[in-house]
Motif scaffolding. Structure first.
Motif, PDB file in Angstrom:
ATOM      1  N   TYR A 286       0.844  -1.190   0.000  1.00 37.59           N
ATOM      2  CA  TYR A 286       0.000   0.000   0.000  1.00 37.59           C
ATOM      3  C   TYR A 286       0.880   1.241   0.000  1.00 37.59           C
ATOM      4  CZ  TYR A 286      -3.922  -3.089   1.034  1.00 37.59           C
ATOM      5  OH  TYR A 286      -4.875  -4.072   0.972  1.00 37.59           O
TER       6      TYR A 286
ATOM      7  N   ASN B  24      -0.048   2.020  -5.983  1.00 35.82           N
ATOM      8  CA  ASN B  24      -1.413   2.471  -6.235  1.00 35.82           C
ATOM      9  C   ASN B  24      -1.576   2.921  -7.684  1.00 35.82           C
ATOM     10  OD1 ASN B  24      -3.282   4.976  -6.486  1.00 35.82           O
ATOM     11  ND2 ASN B  24      -4.059   3.951  -4.653  1.00 35.82           N
TER      12      ASN B  24
ATOM     13  N   GLN C 142      -3.996   1.402 -10.811  1.00 35.87           N
ATOM     14  CA  GLN C 142      -4.898   2.197 -11.629  1.00 35.87           C
ATOM     15  C   GLN C 142      -4.607   2.031 -13.122  1.00 35.87           C
ATOM     16  OE1 GLN C 142      -6.443   5.997 -10.262  1.00 35.87           O
ATOM     17  NE2 GLN C 142      -4.966   5.961  -8.588  1.00 35.87           N
TER      18      GLN C 142
ATOM     19  N   TYR D 205      -3.401  -5.573  -2.702  1.00 31.50           N
ATOM     20  CA  TYR D 205      -4.145  -5.416  -3.951  1.00 31.50           C
ATOM     21  C   TYR D 205      -4.443  -6.727  -4.691  1.00 31.50           C
ATOM     22  CZ  TYR D 205      -2.880  -0.451  -3.525  1.00 31.50           C
ATOM     23  OH  TYR D 205      -2.715   0.837  -3.082  1.00 31.50           O
TER      24      TYR D 205
END
Length: 368
Positions: free
Chosen positions: A13, A18, A22, A45
């Motif tokens: 994280y 991140n 995406q 994730y």
């Protein structure tokens, strides 16, 4: 249907991770077949990637332990997947991808750096000598691109600025949550600062806590929330006790509700010694929070000084205090106006859909 392989140092994280998630989502939505390879064993994730239909593999490396054999494991993974594009992220992944290209065909290799400082002269030298093995290097802030050119980590014609993007529907201001979330946290009318990020030296939380202790002497009713984990947490907690602010600084650990937290606080605070383009600053700005951050890396590309926040000199406690004080002295309507301007800036420059389209153009142009 194009096949796209993302290679990343680790899957935890954090901001770079991140952003890669995406990108996986964006290109799955465009019909790409996407595979993600993590050098370290992935720790986050996995459920989200499974739902997206992204296969996750790992080189199962140990942090800080070089293992040349993993080059040939990566080679076999690439041979099996046959990607049209390999896109690596962060310094270790960038270097291993380049070296692996000596042993396996990669029609297109793009390497993305996520920081203005990736670890000293040796890594800069390694970037320089392996540059012929990649097609393009990118960095997430223009400031970092300029530095890479200046130190000759990448030639000017082979490095471009490509910023991080943010899902603007996930991060937005929601006043109806303000009181409810504060009640959950046990707060009422206190001025609350929020910081999010790992407890590592480059985040300089010791400086942040020292500055906060001085602010507490002027503004009695204020709190500091810090979300994150890391090796320096114990030292920061110890300093809080020494400065007698332990009851006013709350350590939240890992949180998966950062958008909700941002709707419960009054301002965002960052004290980093160096950065690339921090995702969390984009998130704070999108949540319409006024920001005080250090003037490092791409921070000034997100925090426009005196518009949506204030920039302080890195490692300068008094300057950080000065800028925190300026923000706290603003009225609520003035702070809300700053926050609204910050969101408008993010909408204009960092919308994830626009960033995905930008990457599509880079993939197509560089691959021709």
């Amino acid at each position: 249907m194009k096949r796209l392989l993302y290679l990343i140092t680790g899957l935890d994280y954090a901001g770079a991770e991140n952003q890669v998630i995406q990108l996986c989502r964006g290109f799955r939505n465009k019909g790409y077949t996407v595979q993600l390879v993590s050098m370290l064993k992935p720790a986050a994730y996995l459920d989200e990637l499974a739902e997206l239909g992204v296969e996750v593999k790992t080189l199962d490396m140990n942090k800080g332990v070089p293992d040349p054999r993993k080059i040939f494991l990566l080679k076999r993974m690439i041979q099996a997947f046959k990607p049209d594009i390999v896109h690596s992220h962060m310094v270790h992944a960038n270097l291993i991808a380049r070296i692996t290209r000596l042993f396996v065909k990669m029609p297109l290799l793009i390497c993305t750096a996520h920081n203005i400082n990736e670890g000293g002269k040796l890594r800069e030298f390694m970037y320089r000598i392996t540059d012929p093995l990649c097609d393009l290097t990118t960095n997430v802030s223009q400031e970092a691109v300029n530095r890479y050119i200046a130190i000759k980590a990448a030639p000017e014609h082979k490095i471009v600025f490509m910023p991080n993007g943010i899902n603007l529907t996930k991060f937005s201001s929601n006043d109806s949550d303000y009181a409810a979330i504060r009640a959950e946290l046990g707060y009422a009318d206190e001025f609350i600062w929020l910081a999010v990020g790992r407890f590592v030296p480059e985040k300089d939380y010791l400086n942040m806590v020292t500055a906060f202790s001085e602010i507490r002497m002027e503004f009695g009713s204020c709190k500091l929330l810090i979300a994150g984990v890391g090796p320096e947490r114990a030292a920061v907690e110890s300093l809080c006790r020494q400065l007698r602010v332990a009851e006013h600084v709350r350590f939240l650990g890992i949180r998966t509700d950062i958008p909700r937290l941002m709707n419960a606080v009054d301002a965002y605070l960052m004290s980093s010694k160096w950065e690339g383009l921090p995702m969390v600053l984009l998130e704070a700005a999108a949540s319409e929070l006024p920001i005080v951050a250090t003037d490092v890396g791409g921070n000034k590309e997100v925090v426009i000084d005196h518009l949506n926040g204030y920039l302080a000199a890195a490692a300068d406690t008094e300057n950080l205090v000065h800028n925190m004080r300026k923000l706290m002295l603003h009225s609520v309507p003035e702070r809300k106006s700053m926050g609204a301007k910050g969101r408008a800036h993010v909408i204009k420059h960092y919308d994830i859909d626009a960033i995905i389209n930008g990457w599509s153009k880079i993939y197509e142009k560089t691959g021709n």
